[in-house]
Write an enzyme that holds these catalytic residues in place. Structure first.
Site, PDB file in Angstrom:
ATOM      1  N   LYS A 272      17.687  -8.679   4.456  1.00  0.00           N
ATOM      2  CA  LYS A 272      16.817  -9.600   3.731  1.00  0.00           C
ATOM      3  C   LYS A 272      16.167 -10.593   4.707  1.00  0.00           C
ATOM      4  O   LYS A 272      14.984 -10.911   4.587  1.00  0.00           O
ATOM      5  CB  LYS A 272      17.593 -10.363   2.656  1.00  0.00           C
ATOM      6  CG  LYS A 272      18.028  -9.535   1.472  1.00  0.00           C
ATOM      7  CD  LYS A 272      16.892  -8.967   0.635  1.00  0.00           C
ATOM      8  CE  LYS A 272      16.120 -10.023  -0.129  1.00  0.00           C
ATOM      9  NZ  LYS A 272      15.106  -9.384  -1.046  1.00  0.00           N
TER      10      LYS A 272
ATOM     11  N   THR B  11      16.918 -14.496  -0.697  1.00  0.00           N
ATOM     12  CA  THR B  11      18.256 -14.989  -1.036  1.00  0.00           C
ATOM     13  C   THR B  11      18.699 -16.130  -0.111  1.00  0.00           C
ATOM     14  O   THR B  11      18.292 -16.182   1.056  1.00  0.00           O
ATOM     15  CB  THR B  11      19.251 -13.809  -0.926  1.00  0.00           C
ATOM     16  OG1 THR B  11      20.580 -14.316  -0.992  1.00  0.00           O
ATOM     17  CG2 THR B  11      19.108 -13.059   0.387  1.00  0.00           C
ATOM     18  N   ASP B  12      19.614 -16.958  -0.603  1.00  0.00           N
ATOM     19  CA  ASP B  12      20.207 -18.002   0.240  1.00  0.00           C
ATOM     20  C   ASP B  12      21.125 -17.390   1.310  1.00  0.00           C
ATOM     21  O   ASP B  12      21.479 -18.061   2.278  1.00  0.00           O
ATOM     22  CB  ASP B  12      20.991 -19.014  -0.611  1.00  0.00           C
ATOM     23  CG  ASP B  12      22.147 -18.416  -1.402  1.00  0.00           C
ATOM     24  OD1 ASP B  12      22.299 -17.176  -1.409  1.00  0.00           O
ATOM     25  OD2 ASP B  12      22.917 -19.198  -2.010  1.00  0.00           O
TER      26      ASP B  12
HETATM   27  P1  NAD Z   1      19.039  -5.287  -8.497  1.00  0.00           P
HETATM   28  O1  NAD Z   1      19.847  -4.484  -7.537  1.00  0.00           O
HETATM   29  O2  NAD Z   1      19.595  -5.553  -9.860  1.00  0.00           O
HETATM   30  O3  NAD Z   1      17.622  -4.585  -8.711  1.00  0.00           O
HETATM   31  C1  NAD Z   1      16.876  -4.042  -7.663  1.00  0.00           C
HETATM   32  C2  NAD Z   1      15.758  -3.192  -8.271  1.00  0.00           C
HETATM   33  O4  NAD Z   1      14.973  -2.666  -7.193  1.00  0.00           O
HETATM   34  C3  NAD Z   1      16.281  -1.980  -9.063  1.00  0.00           C
HETATM   35  O5  NAD Z   1      15.563  -1.856 -10.274  1.00  0.00           O
HETATM   36  C4  NAD Z   1      15.982  -0.799  -8.138  1.00  0.00           C
HETATM   37  O6  NAD Z   1      15.735   0.409  -8.830  1.00  0.00           O
HETATM   38  C5  NAD Z   1      14.727  -1.282  -7.426  1.00  0.00           C
HETATM   39  N1  NAD Z   1      14.518  -0.644  -6.111  1.00  0.00           N
HETATM   40  C6  NAD Z   1      15.440  -0.432  -5.133  1.00  0.00           C
HETATM   41  N2  NAD Z   1      14.870   0.186  -4.082  1.00  0.00           N
HETATM   42  C7  NAD Z   1      13.554   0.344  -4.399  1.00  0.00           C
HETATM   43  C8  NAD Z   1      12.435   0.884  -3.706  1.00  0.00           C
HETATM   44  N3  NAD Z   1      12.557   1.402  -2.467  1.00  0.00           N
HETATM   45  N4  NAD Z   1      11.227   0.879  -4.311  1.00  0.00           N
HETATM   46  C9  NAD Z   1      11.088   0.383  -5.573  1.00  0.00           C
HETATM   47  N5  NAD Z   1      12.111  -0.139  -6.272  1.00  0.00           N
HETATM   48  C10 NAD Z   1      13.326  -0.169  -5.690  1.00  0.00           C
HETATM   49  O7  NAD Z   1      18.691  -6.640  -7.750  1.00  0.00           O
HETATM   50  P2  NAD Z   1      18.536  -8.120  -8.336  1.00  0.00           P
HETATM   51  O8  NAD Z   1      19.853  -8.757  -8.375  1.00  0.00           O
HETATM   52  O9  NAD Z   1      17.673  -8.050  -9.537  1.00  0.00           O
HETATM   53  O10 NAD Z   1      17.723  -8.797  -7.134  1.00  0.00           O
HETATM   54  C11 NAD Z   1      16.308  -8.728  -7.093  1.00  0.00           C
HETATM   55  C12 NAD Z   1      15.830  -9.417  -5.829  1.00  0.00           C
HETATM   56  O11 NAD Z   1      16.277 -10.768  -5.828  1.00  0.00           O
HETATM   57  C13 NAD Z   1      16.405  -8.795  -4.547  1.00  0.00           C
HETATM   58  O12 NAD Z   1      15.389  -8.805  -3.576  1.00  0.00           O
HETATM   59  C14 NAD Z   1      17.537  -9.725  -4.147  1.00  0.00           C
HETATM   60  O13 NAD Z   1      17.705  -9.728  -2.756  1.00  0.00           O
HETATM   61  C15 NAD Z   1      17.010 -11.054  -4.638  1.00  0.00           C
HETATM   62  N6  NAD Z   1      18.038 -12.047  -5.020  1.00  0.00           N
HETATM   63  C16 NAD Z   1      19.055 -11.718  -5.858  1.00  0.00           C
HETATM   64  C17 NAD Z   1      19.982 -12.683  -6.259  1.00  0.00           C
HETATM   65  C18 NAD Z   1      21.117 -12.377  -7.197  1.00  0.00           C
HETATM   66  O14 NAD Z   1      21.980 -13.215  -7.398  1.00  0.00           O
HETATM   67  N7  NAD Z   1      21.142 -11.217  -7.824  1.00  0.00           N
HETATM   68  C19 NAD Z   1      19.850 -13.989  -5.767  1.00  0.00           C
HETATM   69  C20 NAD Z   1      18.798 -14.283  -4.886  1.00  0.00           C
HETATM   70  C21 NAD Z   1      17.887 -13.303  -4.539  1.00  0.00           C
HETATM   71  O1  DAU Z   2      23.610 -15.722  -2.991  1.00  0.00           O
HETATM   72  C1  DAU Z   2      22.679 -14.835  -3.533  1.00  0.00           C
HETATM   73  C2  DAU Z   2      23.282 -13.449  -3.553  1.00  0.00           C
HETATM   74  O2  DAU Z   2      24.264 -13.438  -4.593  1.00  0.00           O
HETATM   75  C3  DAU Z   2      22.245 -12.350  -3.758  1.00  0.00           C
HETATM   76  O3  DAU Z   2      21.378 -12.334  -2.667  1.00  0.00           O
HETATM   77  C4  DAU Z   2      22.950 -10.990  -3.892  1.00  0.00           C
HETATM   78  O4  DAU Z   2      21.989  -9.988  -4.187  1.00  0.00           O
HETATM   79  C5  DAU Z   2      23.948 -11.071  -5.017  1.00  0.00           C
HETATM   80  O5  DAU Z   2      24.652  -9.839  -5.126  1.00  0.00           O
HETATM   81  C6  DAU Z   2      24.933 -12.213  -4.793  1.00  0.00           C
HETATM   82  O6  DAU Z   2      25.798 -11.946  -3.643  1.00  0.00           O
HETATM   83  P1  DAU Z   2      27.368 -12.276  -3.688  1.00  0.00           P
HETATM   84  O7  DAU Z   2      28.023 -11.423  -2.692  1.00  0.00           O
HETATM   85  O8  DAU Z   2      27.602 -13.729  -3.621  1.00  0.00           O
HETATM   86  O9  DAU Z   2      27.688 -11.783  -5.201  1.00  0.00           O
HETATM   87  P2  DAU Z   2      28.911 -10.955  -5.818  1.00  0.00           P
HETATM   88  O10 DAU Z   2      28.748 -11.009  -7.308  1.00  0.00           O
HETATM   89  O11 DAU Z   2      29.067  -9.621  -5.192  1.00  0.00           O
HETATM   90  O12 DAU Z   2      30.163 -11.843  -5.420  1.00  0.00           O
HETATM   91  C7  DAU Z   2      30.242 -13.209  -5.795  1.00  0.00           C
HETATM   92  C8  DAU Z   2      31.497 -13.772  -5.129  1.00  0.00           C
HETATM   93  O13 DAU Z   2      32.650 -13.175  -5.771  1.00  0.00           O
HETATM   94  C9  DAU Z   2      31.639 -13.431  -3.665  1.00  0.00           C
HETATM   95  O14 DAU Z   2      32.288 -14.495  -2.999  1.00  0.00           O
HETATM   96  C10 DAU Z   2      32.534 -12.197  -3.632  1.00  0.00           C
HETATM   97  C11 DAU Z   2      33.438 -12.427  -4.831  1.00  0.00           C
HETATM   98  N1  DAU Z   2      33.889 -11.214  -5.538  1.00  0.00           N
HETATM   99  C12 DAU Z   2      32.967 -10.294  -5.880  1.00  0.00           C
HETATM  100  C13 DAU Z   2      33.349  -9.157  -6.576  1.00  0.00           C
HETATM  101  C14 DAU Z   2      32.339  -8.099  -6.946  1.00  0.00           C
HETATM  102  C15 DAU Z   2      35.219 -11.101  -5.897  1.00  0.00           C
HETATM  103  O15 DAU Z   2      36.074 -11.964  -5.599  1.00  0.00           O
HETATM  104  N2  DAU Z   2      35.601  -9.983  -6.584  1.00  0.00           N
HETATM  105  C16 DAU Z   2      34.721  -8.993  -6.934  1.00  0.00           C
HETATM  106  O16 DAU Z   2      35.130  -7.983  -7.548  1.00  0.00           O
END
Ligand code: NAD
Ligand code: DAU
Length: 347
Positions: free
Chosen positions: A158, A128-129
């Protein structure tokens, strides 16, 4: 040839598996623990596909991972498995240390000790960033050489996993790749995250919670574009390298939520003629809330020829449409019904 995907039942992992099968015949083994964030409904369309195998288990289970490596002899491991929600890391950091740090360490160990690796083998760690911390308004966007300065237990765990992955390249010659991506949005995102939460709450007539002043900035990327970036890194990335991935779409949270609201106003106007934006409610800020993220994707664009295809507008319209057409998916998740299958299957 096979790829081993971990965390493939989560948001990005399941999008990746679906995208993969749309363009490849190569089999996928999906190892996922099915925590609250894992949902096999996301992958229902490929559940009986002969190219697909699901295994429920923990990336930290050495014996299981060693067996899967022997059985499937993958040409790549793509590690999505993680605890991913910042708010949960604030209330309960332990699980983040366990999965993101210890889990990744054990996965690396299992791969290091597996003697079936071919010279083409790659270990792609999806990160992640947020490991870079926060930016001031006029700072340049995060590049691959920006200082690692995580501010939440999530981002710290991370960052720690990224460091471990890097060390396995330098110490053990493990051909690793790391990607650091900005905020994703799109289908199958768990409705605890800002975008699906606001779509769900808007339609349910509930408050749309805006943390603090709502002027925090995130750089939004459509999940399909993240998947294409990961395929580029896997195909053409150089072992030991880090690739930043971003959408070039810096928006304040207020702008993001307003975009969701105006799209909903157009698609499903409220019965009372009011606007969904009226449901926006300012609430207490997240502790340690990072103010601004922005990602410089020049390296992956220049070296691997990747660029995103969705604009902020087109991606958000597509995403809102998906949630409108798949309201049963969100209902199953918010009611907890999606867990029933897991309980029955693994009782
Ligand atoms: P998510 O929470 O939706 O999914 C995580 C998955 O990992 C789930 O299916 C969960 O069951 C599985 N998991 C958790 N613990 C586990 C374990 N010990 N062994 C096997 N499986 C396990 O997450 P996401 O948003 O899909 O993110 C996926 C990856 O991308 C993460 O590593 C996250 O840090 C990274 N990432 C996410 C974002 C974002 O915006 N969502 C952005 C950049 C990077
Ligand atoms: O930047 C990458 C990351 O983006 C990933 O590594 C994470 O897994 C992913 O969850 C996400 O993190 P954020 O904290 O940025 O995402 P979130 O959707 O939780 O929140 C986005 C922005 O909105 C953040 O500034 C917090 C704000 N927020 C979030 C929620 C859930 C609100 O204002 N209200 C809310 O209810």
């Amino acid at each position: 040839m096979t790829i081993l995907v971990t965390g493939g039942a989560g948001f990005i992992g399941s999008n990746f598996v679906l995208d993969w099968f749309a363009g490849h015949d190569e089999p996928v083994v999906n190892l996922d623990l099915l925590t609250y964030a894992g949902n096999l409904q996301n992958l229902q369309s490929v559940a009986t596909d002969p190219r697909y195998r699901f295994v429920r288990g923990d990336i930290g289970d050495n014996d299981l991972v060693a067996r899967l490596l022997r059985e499937s002899a993958p040409r790549a491991v793509i590690n999505f498995a993680a605890e991913s929600h910042v708010d949960r890391s604030i209330t309960g950091p332990e699980a983040f240390v366990q999965t993101n740090m210890v889990g990744t360490f054990r996965l690396l160990e299992a791969v290091r000790h597996w003697d079936g690796r071919t010279p083409e083998f790659r270990f792609l760690h999806v990160s992640t960033d947020e490991v870079y911390g926060t930016l001031e308004p006029d700072d340049p966007a995060f590049s691959e050489v920006s200082r690692i300065a995580p501010n939440s237990p999530y981002s710290a765990s991370k960052a720690a996993s990224d460091h471990l992955v890097r060390s396995y390249f330098h110490t053990y010659d493990l051909p690793v790749l790391i990607s650091n991506c900005s905020n994703n949005y799109g289908p199958f995102q768990f409705p605890e995250k800002l975008v699906p939460l606001c779509i769900h709450n808007a339609l349910a007539g509930k408050a749309l919670p805006i943390y603090g002043d709502g002027l925090q900035i995130r750089d939004w990327l459509y999940v399909g574009d993240h998947c294409s970036a990961l395929r580029a890194v896997l195909d053409r990335g150089l072992p030991g390298e880090v690739y930043n991935v971003g959408g070039g779409n810096e928006k304040t949270n207020l702008d993001t939520v307003r975009t969701i609201c105006t799209t909903l106003d157009k698609e499903v106007p409220r019965d009372d003629g009011a606007h969904y934006a009226d449901q926006m409610t300012f609430v207490r800020d997240r502790p340690g809330h990072d103010r601004r993220y922005a990602v410089n994707s020049a390296k992956i664009q220049r070296e691997l020829g990747w660029s995103p295809t969705e604009s902020f507008q087109s991606g958000f319209e597509k995403t809102v449409q998906w949630y409108l057409s798949n309201r049963d998916w969100t209902d199953q998740v918010t009611s907890g019904a999606y867990r029933d299958w897991v309980e029955a299957q693994y009782a």
